[in-house]
Design an enzyme around this catalytic site. Structure first.
Site, PDB file in Angstrom:
ATOM      1  N   ARG A 117     -10.433 -11.374   1.721  1.00 22.38           N
ATOM      2  CA  ARG A 117     -11.267 -12.427   1.131  1.00 22.38           C
ATOM      3  C   ARG A 117     -10.567 -13.777   1.190  1.00 22.38           C
ATOM      4  NH1 ARG A 117     -11.646  -9.140  -4.418  1.00 22.38           N
ATOM      5  NH2 ARG A 117     -11.437  -7.435  -2.914  1.00 22.38           N
ATOM      6  N   LYS A 127       0.843  -1.202   0.000  1.00 21.42           N
ATOM      7  CA  LYS A 127       0.000   0.000   0.000  1.00 21.42           C
ATOM      8  C   LYS A 127       0.879   1.252   0.000  1.00 21.42           C
ATOM      9  CE  LYS A 127      -3.982  -1.812   2.601  1.00 21.42           C
ATOM     10  NZ  LYS A 127      -4.995  -1.614   1.553  1.00 21.42           N
TER      11      LYS A 127
HETATM   12  N1  BES Z   1      -8.197  -3.691   4.161  1.00 19.66           N
HETATM   13  C1  BES Z   1      -8.315  -3.304   2.807  1.00 19.66           C
HETATM   14  C2  BES Z   1      -9.595  -2.527   2.514  1.00 19.66           C
HETATM   15  C3  BES Z   1      -9.656  -1.150   3.090  1.00 19.66           C
HETATM   16  C4  BES Z   1      -8.982  -0.107   2.492  1.00 19.66           C
HETATM   17  C5  BES Z   1     -10.444  -0.895   4.179  1.00 19.66           C
HETATM   18  C6  BES Z   1      -9.068   1.162   3.015  1.00 19.66           C
HETATM   19  C7  BES Z   1     -10.542   0.374   4.701  1.00 19.66           C
HETATM   20  C8  BES Z   1      -9.842   1.404   4.112  1.00 19.66           C
HETATM   21  C9  BES Z   1      -8.313  -4.529   1.893  1.00 19.66           C
HETATM   22  O1  BES Z   1      -7.538  -5.590   2.329  1.00 19.66           O
HETATM   23  C10 BES Z   1      -7.793  -4.076   0.567  1.00 19.66           C
HETATM   24  O2  BES Z   1      -6.675  -3.638   0.517  1.00 19.66           O
HETATM   25  N2  BES Z   1      -8.614  -4.182  -0.464  1.00 19.66           N
HETATM   26  C11 BES Z   1      -8.249  -3.753  -1.774  1.00 19.66           C
HETATM   27  C12 BES Z   1      -8.780  -4.770  -2.749  1.00 19.66           C
HETATM   28  C13 BES Z   1      -8.306  -4.565  -4.153  1.00 19.66           C
HETATM   29  C14 BES Z   1      -6.807  -4.797  -4.244  1.00 19.66           C
HETATM   30  C15 BES Z   1      -9.036  -5.517  -5.059  1.00 19.66           C
HETATM   31  C16 BES Z   1      -8.878  -2.387  -2.034  1.00 19.66           C
HETATM   32  O3  BES Z   1      -9.999  -2.138  -1.610  1.00 19.66           O
HETATM   33  O4  BES Z   1      -8.198  -1.557  -2.627  1.00 19.66           O
HETATM   34 ZN    ZN Z   2      -5.513  -5.415   1.758  1.00 22.90          ZN
END
Ligand code: BES
Ligand code: ZN
Ligand code: ZN
Length: 491
Positions: A342, A268
């Site tokens: 997931r 990230k």
């Molecule tokens: N934990 C994150 C989702 C999230 C992001 C929650 C910001 C709250 C605030 C999750 O694991 C994630 O990173 N999801 C990705 C999925 C994508 C790579 C398909 C997302 O939402 O960007």
């Molecule tokens: Zn994530």
């Protein structure tokens, strides 16, 4: 915090509610207000210095017969329990500011359908407002101890129970918040499992947790893959509560317990990455829900499963393109290691399904797309079961937490088909990212088991600009109240 109902008290401090009847220009006061201060307030109202707005408050120090806190209820006709929580937050903040530690509150003076509901909501709002996270501060501020004396014309059993229920529920929400607010270096998977065990003490809850070896043995390869990039061992937390006959099907809760999400190899960006300590808020909601169900001694069988892991880019981490196999035999190509929630939920949902539950509800901070869709007011939920949808909407209305059904259909399912494996963990496009995530999860739920997925990414933290009893910065405990209500309504 001590709450009593018509108990003996020396205090003469009191809360006086004032409001306008709809379309009326006169103020209405509850009976406890002093004549002088009442006329003062009326004069201020005539001068338009005050509007009798909802949540407006005026503090009268040393009025002849104890201090008086005037609290506006707006154009009150019938107030909802959620509005009462908000009023309780106003009262708490004002008492704290004015350093008042005991007060009488005429609970029936709040116009409402049901006084016991009002009382429970007041207790909840008050305790939720008092939550402060000071565990890691050198000087731990003592939370202001207050004695709240509710007064009523007639005590009955349901009013008495309201105080106890409100205390247990608010404690549950505050516990979920505390778990969420703890930093990732402390609240790691092992610690989360410890906390689940600790909260069960003195209740009928049975808590077990599996270590890495056991998780591997149980064929949870999708879950294990996520934890491989971290030096912290994963844990699979299981909490069981039997409050009904053994013949009754259990209800199941599953929560994402990702104690820190760096994104893994698909790392990230740095800004706001610190917020990813909250990525276990689905898990903390489920753990706190179970503790609350047990303390309320609900007549229900409930089991919770929380896969707990870090998502880190260590040498053994999942790599984009890797393929792993979930407990139900489905293979998954991992095209983005940041879509890890997931992956850990997949195995947990398979395991939960094996318990043949009446229904499964999972909570997860699953997608950034959920924040974009609904912001921090509503928790989006996905289900293909109309009966479960109605059941959830009712529980949400009763708990005062806003939930909103989101679409989940075969188009989303198709997006999650893999090229090199049965499934991919990342849809081809970002559109409807929360729905495609839900569609992925659906592959791991047993056939014909009513299931709903709650994406709490927008509501699990930083909701204080929406809810007066929640902090601007910090975990909210979202869905604890609704999940407890679902367990309570289950027949
Ligand atoms: N934990 C994150 C989702 C999230 C992001 C929650 C910001 C709250 C605030 C999750 O694991 C994630 O990173 N999801 C990705 C999925 C994508 C790579 C398909 C997302 O939402 O960007
Ligand atoms: Zn994530
Ligand atoms: Zn995550």
């Amino acid at each position: 915090m001590k709450f009593t109902l018509n108990g003996k008290t020396a205090t003469n401090n009191k809360v006086c509610f004032f409001y306008k009847k709809p379309k009326s220009t006169n103020l209405t006061f509850c009976s406890c207000s002093e004549p002088e201060t009442k006329s003062d307030i009326e004069a201020l109202f005539k001068a338009e210095t005050i509007q009798a707005d909802f949540g407006e408050s005026l503090f009268y120090r040393n009025s002849k017969d104890g201090h008086e806190l005037f609290v506006g209820l707006g154009e009150a006709s019938k107030m909802s329990p959620e509005q009462v929580r908000s009023i309780a937050a106003t009262v708490y903040k004002k008492l704290k500011q004015e350093k008042i530690t005991d007060i009488r509150i005429p609970i029936e003076a709040i116009p409402a359908k049901d006084n016991s509901q009002t009382l429970q909501a007041f207790v909840e709002g008050f305790l939720l407002s008092s939550y402060e996270f000071t565990t890691f501060k050198k000087e731990r501020k003592k939370t202001s101890e207050m004695a709240i004396h509710f007064t009523t014309k007639k005590i009955n059993a349901s009013l008495k129970k309201s105080i106890a229920d409100g205390e247990i529920i608010a404690e549950g929400v505050n516990f979920a918040r505390w778990l969420g607010d703890c930093p990732g270096n402390f609240m790691n998977p092992t610690q989360l499992a410890e906390e689940a065990k600790n909260c069960a003490k003195g209740t009928k809850l049975k808590v077990t947790s599996w270590n890495k070896a056991k998780i591997i043995k149980e064929n949870m390869d999708s879950f294990i893959g996520v934890s491989n990039g971290s030096s912290q061992e994963p844990r699979f937390i299981i909490m069981e509560y039997n409050g009904a006959a053994a013949s009754k099907k259990p209800v199941c809760f599953v929560g994402k317990g990702l104690t820190f999400d760096s994104g893994g190899i698909s790392i990230k960006p740095s800004p706001r990455m610190e917020e990813m300590k909250y990525d276990m808020c689905g898990g903390s909601a489920v753990i706190a829900t179970m503790a609350t169900i047990a303390k309320l001694k609900l007549k229900v069988n409930a089991i919770a499963f929380v896969p707990a892991s870090e998502n880190m880019p260590g040498p053994a981490a999942n790599k984009p393109g890797d393929i792993r196999k979930a407990r139900n035999g489905m293979s998954i190509e991992i095209n983005n290691t940041d879509a890890e929630g997931r992956l850990i939920l997949a195995d947990a949902l398979v395991y939960a399904s094996e318990k043949k539950p009446a229904w499964i509800a999972d909570a997860a901070t699953l997608t950034g797309a959920m924040m974009i869709a609904l912001g921090n007011t509503h928790t989006g939920f996905f289900t293909r079961y109309p009966k479960l949808r109605d059941f959830i909407n009712k529980a949400g209305e009763q708990s005062g937490e806003d939930v909103w059904q989101m679409p989940l259909c075969d188009h989303h399912t198709k997006d999650m088909k893999g090229t090199y494996a049965d499934l991919t963990n990342t849809a081809p496009s970002r559109e409807a990212g929360s729905a495609t995530a839900a569609a992925f999860l659906e592959n791991f739920v047993g056939k014909d088991i009513p299931w709903a997925h709650f994406d709490v990414a927008g509501t699990a933290w930083n909701v204080g600009n929406r809810l007066s009893y929640a902090p601007n910065k910090g975990a909210s405990g979202a869905m604890v109240r609704t999940f407890v209500q679902m367990a309570r309504n289950h027949r």
